[in-house]
Design an enzyme around this catalytic site. Sequence first.
Site, short mmCIF file in Angstrom:
data_model
loop_
_atom_site.label_atom_id
_atom_site.label_comp_id
_atom_site.label_asym_id
_atom_site.label_seq_id
_atom_site.Cartn_x
_atom_site.Cartn_y
_atom_site.Cartn_z
N GLU A 12 0.87 -1.19 0.00
CA GLU A 12 0.00 0.00 0.00
C GLU A 12 0.90 1.23 0.00
O GLU A 12 1.04 1.93 1.00
CB GLU A 12 -0.94 0.03 1.22
CG GLU A 12 -1.99 1.15 1.12
CD GLU A 12 -2.75 1.40 2.40
OE1 GLU A 12 -2.85 2.58 2.80
OE2 GLU A 12 -3.24 0.42 3.00
N PHE A 31 -5.48 17.29 5.33
CA PHE A 31 -4.33 16.62 5.93
C PHE A 31 -3.77 17.46 7.08
O PHE A 31 -3.42 16.92 8.13
CB PHE A 31 -3.25 16.40 4.86
CG PHE A 31 -1.99 15.77 5.38
CD1 PHE A 31 -1.95 14.42 5.68
CD2 PHE A 31 -0.84 16.52 5.58
CE1 PHE A 31 -0.79 13.82 6.16
CE2 PHE A 31 0.32 15.94 6.07
CZ PHE A 31 0.34 14.59 6.35
N HIS A 180 -9.27 1.19 -0.15
CA HIS A 180 -8.44 2.18 0.54
C HIS A 180 -9.30 3.35 1.00
O HIS A 180 -10.26 3.72 0.33
CB HIS A 180 -7.34 2.67 -0.42
CG HIS A 180 -6.33 3.56 0.22
ND1 HIS A 180 -6.55 4.91 0.40
CD2 HIS A 180 -5.09 3.29 0.71
CE1 HIS A 180 -5.48 5.43 0.99
NE2 HIS A 180 -4.59 4.48 1.18
N ASP A 306 2.53 2.05 3.90
CA ASP A 306 1.73 3.26 3.72
C ASP A 306 2.62 4.46 3.46
O ASP A 306 2.36 5.57 3.91
CB ASP A 306 0.80 3.53 4.91
CG ASP A 306 -0.45 4.33 4.51
OD1 ASP A 306 -0.55 4.71 3.33
OD2 ASP A 306 -1.30 4.57 5.38
#
Length: 347
Positions: A12, A31, A180, A306
């Site tokens: 991922e 974010f 995801h 990730d």
Amino acid sequence: MTKIPRGTIAIEEAVLNPDGISWMAESATLFNTGADPKKASSHGHTPQLLDIHESRLAKMDAHSVEYMLLSLTSPGAQGEPNREKARKLAADANDWLAAEVAKNPARFGAFAAVSMHNAEDAVFEAQRAVKQLGMFGIMLNDYQVVGEGGDAEGKKYYDAAEFDPFWKAVEELGVPVYLHPRYPQTKDLERGTRYGDRKQILGAAVQFHLDLSMHIYAICSSGVFDRYPGVQVVCGHLGEGIPFNLWRADHWYNKPVKKATRPSKEDYSYYFTHNVSITTSGNFNTAGLKFCIDQIGAERCLYSIDYPYDTIEEAQDWWKGVDLPADQKEAIGRGNAIKLFKLPLEL
């Protein structure tokens, strides 16, 4: 050719094509909720997302990551409400990523991006990406945003009957689908909404798994895996919390009142041991991983990082210290991924 030392396989791991910088910037303030929207011209991770063959590869070499499966970062085509734009976004990203992987196929493979505005578009691009571009799976970033403007924006979830042709094609292609997370759409961030008034819980720590786990439960309980038992789905972050709730989910799902009307033949644990695999992406929790192994089996667990949202260094340092039996550690660290994705690597 220099033989690559055996190491971990991470699946991922995000990238961004140069054409995606503008839409990626839209999530910059999500974010970093303290950022000034007027000054947020790019996402903080954009440089690392754009890089594949320089810093990323150097860190892989330095920390014993043998291979990465790359995917267009979230939300990708799932964040584009216009059907034609979403189709083009996915196709262009796939062409770009396939060309990048071709520069170093010993170290990189790729997931396909697809638009999920309808099953026809999804099937066409999935088949093209797998059969012509050599991609090893399909990456879906939670629900598909559809329609444009205000209240016209809607969501499509893939447990709906209209997506049966997509799941049928996935089974025939023999490649996994990675589910995801993504940030909420604009209208779900307005004042008075559950996230609009609580932006501190947006993102990876909380909102991602809350939203995506619902979608995974929905797909498992829809009967999709009964109709297409060969379909394999992967979800990250130790299964978006679902393995820790499996007993209770099954306990209620198997009660007579539920069993008589539920769409699926089996319960959640059945599908998590036959059709779903999980990864360690961004959840470097040894006790949590051991619990997941106990619940669904080591053969259903895969290593992942990730990157760049979490660092290669932190993930690898954690993994090197995880005290599992040697056969389990080898399987989770690389063997399961080779088998599931049919990667061109030696077991």
